[in-house]
Write a protein that holds these residues in place. Structure first.
Motif, PDB file in Angstrom:
ATOM      1  N   SER A 190      17.525 -15.755 -16.165  1.00 19.53           N
ATOM      2  CA  SER A 190      17.221 -16.860 -17.084  1.00 19.53           C
ATOM      3  C   SER A 190      17.354 -16.452 -18.559  1.00 19.53           C
ATOM      4  O   SER A 190      17.792 -17.252 -19.381  1.00 19.53           O
ATOM      5  N   ASP A 191      17.029 -15.179 -18.904  1.00 17.18           N
ATOM      6  CA  ASP A 191      17.184 -14.721 -20.299  1.00 17.18           C
ATOM      7  C   ASP A 191      18.645 -14.805 -20.732  1.00 17.18           C
ATOM      8  O   ASP A 191      18.969 -15.298 -21.812  1.00 17.18           O
ATOM      9  N   GLU A 194      19.745 -18.390 -21.240  1.00 15.65           N
ATOM     10  CA  GLU A 194      19.221 -18.960 -22.493  1.00 15.65           C
ATOM     11  C   GLU A 194      20.051 -18.489 -23.687  1.00 15.65           C
ATOM     12  O   GLU A 194      20.451 -19.277 -24.539  1.00 15.65           O
ATOM     13  N   ASN A 195      20.328 -17.165 -23.691  1.00 12.22           N
ATOM     14  CA  ASN A 195      21.139 -16.607 -24.780  1.00 12.22           C
ATOM     15  C   ASN A 195      22.528 -17.214 -24.800  1.00 12.22           C
ATOM     16  O   ASN A 195      23.072 -17.518 -25.861  1.00 12.22           O
ATOM     17  N   VAL A 197      23.454 -20.170 -23.736  1.00 10.27           N
ATOM     18  CA  VAL A 197      23.412 -21.565 -24.203  1.00 10.27           C
ATOM     19  C   VAL A 197      23.330 -21.592 -25.732  1.00 10.27           C
ATOM     20  O   VAL A 197      24.055 -22.353 -26.388  1.00 10.27           O
ATOM     21  N   LYS A 198      22.491 -20.706 -26.304  1.00 11.45           N
ATOM     22  CA  LYS A 198      22.377 -20.656 -27.779  1.00 11.45           C
ATOM     23  C   LYS A 198      23.721 -20.299 -28.404  1.00 11.45           C
ATOM     24  O   LYS A 198      24.188 -20.935 -29.346  1.00 11.45           O
TER      25      LYS A 198
END
Ligand code: ADP
Ligand code: 5GP
Length: 202
Positions: A190-191, A194-195, A197-198
């Motif tokens: 998940s980390d 998230e990165n 997507v940013k």
């Protein structure tokens, strides 16, 4: 950089060591987690290669010092995975392979969540497992019997794993393991997502 964990579990004699060794050239760079155990070394086993062989007292000191990512009593001995080398390998982006029992799998999955891919390996039948343990000839009859008895319980955990490998023919099982190992590398936690997507949005 973040790596990934691949847990391989299955009854003693299922072929875990055989399959990891056989597939090793087809799974790229990886770190094999060398466990610590209070079991006596078998003939030919080397300290620091197959296991770190320690006394009961030394193992319990390790527990107190919080050195283990997980540990369990298996077939009457302590077995555990040291946390530090695993974290080091993960932070270098490596695939970390664990050969641990079903209790260890539960603990690692609870702690490391979506870093984990897991496979359960077994011979086609209990009878075949017993045959291979006797053919391997590394343990006394009483130890083999204990392992066969434990296997009857261990097989019940088969549904907890992402993949199952039926180790009938070594080349086929090794190919399946290599496929799973390469997929484990591609699994995103998940980390990382998230990165990504940013990054993607900017
Ligand atoms: P584990 O690491 O799971 O305890 P091993 O890799 O030591 O199991 O394998 C147990 C024994 O079975 C070894 O003697 C190994 O050579 C043998 N073996 C492994 N896979 C097969 C197979 N597909 N067919 C026949 N014998 C096998
Ligand atoms: P063996 O004595 O045949 O080498 O291993 C016996 C069992 O202990 C196998 O099921 C093996 O996967 C498991 N095992 C080995 N290392 C570890 C460990 O660090 N933690 C746990 N939980 N199990 C382990």
């Amino acid at each position: 950089m973040q790596g990934a964990i691949l847990v391989l579990s299955g009854p003693s004699g299922a072929g875990k060591s055989t399959i990891i060794n056989n597939a090793s050239e087809n799974i790229g760079e990886y770190y094999f987690s060398i466990s610590t155990t209070t079991r006596k070394p078998r003939e030919g086993e080397k300290n620091g290669v197959d296991y770190y062989f320690v006394t009961h007292e030394e193992f319990e000191e390790g527990i107190k010092a919080g050195e283990f990512l997980e540990y369990a009593t298996v077939h009457g001995n302590y077995y555990g995975t040291s946390l530090k080398p695993v974290n080091d390998a993960l932070s270098q982006g490596k695939l970390v392979i664990f050969d641990i029992d079903i209790q260890g799998h539960r603990l690692v999955r609870a702690k490391m969540g979506d870093f984990v891919t897991s496979a359960f390996i077994t011979p086609p039948t209990l009878r075949e497992l017993e045959k291979r343990l006797y053919a391997r000839a590394t343990d006394d009859t009483s130890i083999i019997e204990r392992r066969v008895e434990n296997a009857k319980e261990e097989i019940k955990a088969i549904g907890e794993f992402d993949f199952v490998i039926i180790n009938d023919e070594i080349p086929k099982a090794s190919n399946q393991f290599a496929t799973i190992a390469n997929a484990a590398r591609l699994k995103q936690n998940s980390d990382e997502l998230e990165n990504f997507v940013k990054f993607w949005q900017n």
